[in-house]
Scaffold this motif. Sequence first.
Motif, short mmCIF file in Angstrom:
data_model
loop_
_atom_site.label_atom_id
_atom_site.label_comp_id
_atom_site.label_asym_id
_atom_site.label_seq_id
_atom_site.Cartn_x
_atom_site.Cartn_y
_atom_site.Cartn_z
N LEU A 1 16.74 -18.68 27.77
CA LEU A 1 15.37 -18.44 28.21
C LEU A 1 14.38 -19.34 27.48
CD1 LEU A 1 15.31 -14.54 28.52
CD2 LEU A 1 15.28 -16.21 30.37
N ARG A 2 14.59 -19.53 26.16
CA ARG A 2 13.71 -20.39 25.40
C ARG A 2 13.78 -21.83 25.92
NH1 ARG A 2 15.99 -19.84 20.91
NH2 ARG A 2 14.90 -17.93 20.31
N ARG A 3 14.97 -22.25 26.25
CA ARG A 3 15.14 -23.63 26.73
C ARG A 3 14.52 -23.82 28.11
NH1 ARG A 3 20.86 -27.02 26.92
NH2 ARG A 3 19.95 -28.99 27.68
N LEU A 4 14.66 -22.81 28.94
CA LEU A 4 14.07 -22.91 30.28
C LEU A 4 12.55 -22.91 30.22
CD1 LEU A 4 16.41 -20.58 32.36
CD2 LEU A 4 16.37 -23.07 32.34
N ARG A 5 11.95 -22.15 29.29
CA ARG A 5 10.49 -22.17 29.15
C ARG A 5 9.99 -23.54 28.72
NH1 ARG A 5 11.38 -16.95 26.66
NH2 ARG A 5 10.65 -15.28 28.06
N GLU A 6 10.75 -24.25 27.94
CA GLU A 6 10.33 -25.55 27.44
C GLU A 6 10.61 -26.68 28.45
OE1 GLU A 6 11.28 -24.49 22.74
OE2 GLU A 6 12.45 -26.01 23.80
N ILE B 1 23.60 -28.05 40.70
CA ILE B 1 23.05 -26.70 40.59
C ILE B 1 22.05 -26.69 39.44
CG2 ILE B 1 23.59 -24.27 40.18
CD1 ILE B 1 26.36 -24.80 41.35
N TYR B 2 20.89 -26.08 39.72
CA TYR B 2 19.84 -26.01 38.71
C TYR B 2 19.53 -24.55 38.39
CZ TYR B 2 19.03 -30.97 39.43
OH TYR B 2 19.17 -32.32 39.50
N VAL B 3 19.11 -24.32 37.16
CA VAL B 3 18.71 -22.99 36.70
C VAL B 3 17.23 -23.06 36.39
CG1 VAL B 3 19.08 -21.15 35.03
CG2 VAL B 3 21.00 -22.57 35.77
N ARG B 4 16.46 -22.10 36.96
CA ARG B 4 15.01 -22.07 36.80
C ARG B 4 14.59 -20.71 36.30
NH1 ARG B 4 11.62 -22.93 42.14
NH2 ARG B 4 12.73 -24.93 42.04
N LEU B 5 13.56 -20.71 35.46
CA LEU B 5 13.04 -19.46 34.92
C LEU B 5 12.25 -18.72 36.01
CD1 LEU B 5 12.65 -17.72 32.35
CD2 LEU B 5 10.53 -18.95 31.96
#
Length: 276
Positions: A212-217, A263-267
């Motif tokens: 989650l921290r990485r996705l926020r950044e 494939i991408y992961v998004r917050l």
Amino acid sequence: MSELAQQEPVQGELVLARIHGEPLREMPKDLYIPPDALEVFLETFEGPLDLLLYLIRRANVNVLDIPMAPLTEQYLAYVDAMRSTNLELAADYLLMAATLLDIKSRMLLPKPPREKADDSEEDPRAELVRRLMEYERIKLGAQLINRQPRAERDFEWVAVHVAEKTVERLPDVSLADLQTAWLALLQRARLSRHHQISRDELSVREYMTSILRRLREAGDVPFEALFECTHGVASVVVGFLAVLELVKERLVHVTQNAPMEAIYVRLNESGAADAA
């Protein structure tokens, strides 16, 4: 400014009009009336065929058996009236008048004797009748169309702006693509294995927080970039479980633009706000 009044006697005299309040008792000697001051408007027609059809229907005769003599006389009377007012308009009517006179003269000529009993001479009125019947059908069709409601004549267009809430629709990721990505990660993890034996205490919750921290950044992050294959298979497994848990809790979105692509992961901003 002049004010017209009814003829009324004022002190025994006849008043024709009032100009600036003063009575006018006699017509001016130098009054000029232009020739076109008075116009008489006859029936308006859309062409010579329309005039012919009007004369035929008014006389209540069969269009297939037209009496040419009276029809031609009435037609020429209308043409003379129109020529006195509008010469350009009467040009087409003069051509039809010549046609009527030609048909009338051909009908007055004596017919030659027939050589055979079945010989029949064509009626001079046949072409005119055909044109009249065709024109009448077109005119009736135009009247039916004209009776239909027409925009800006019978009704006005009303534009209504409806504000729609835009809903973002993310493409679904198939299980096959997710499985392919997972197997590729396992293959990379096996190639990066070390023979050092150590005990690692891995926490799914810690991996979830780290992701989650990485996705926020970073925003959108490729699926493979969330895992450190150099840490071994156990780290990849725990990381994968953390991603699945985040998807289950609606904290992240897993998206794919097209089948067999990255494939991408998004917050998930709304889910993260609710969780916070």
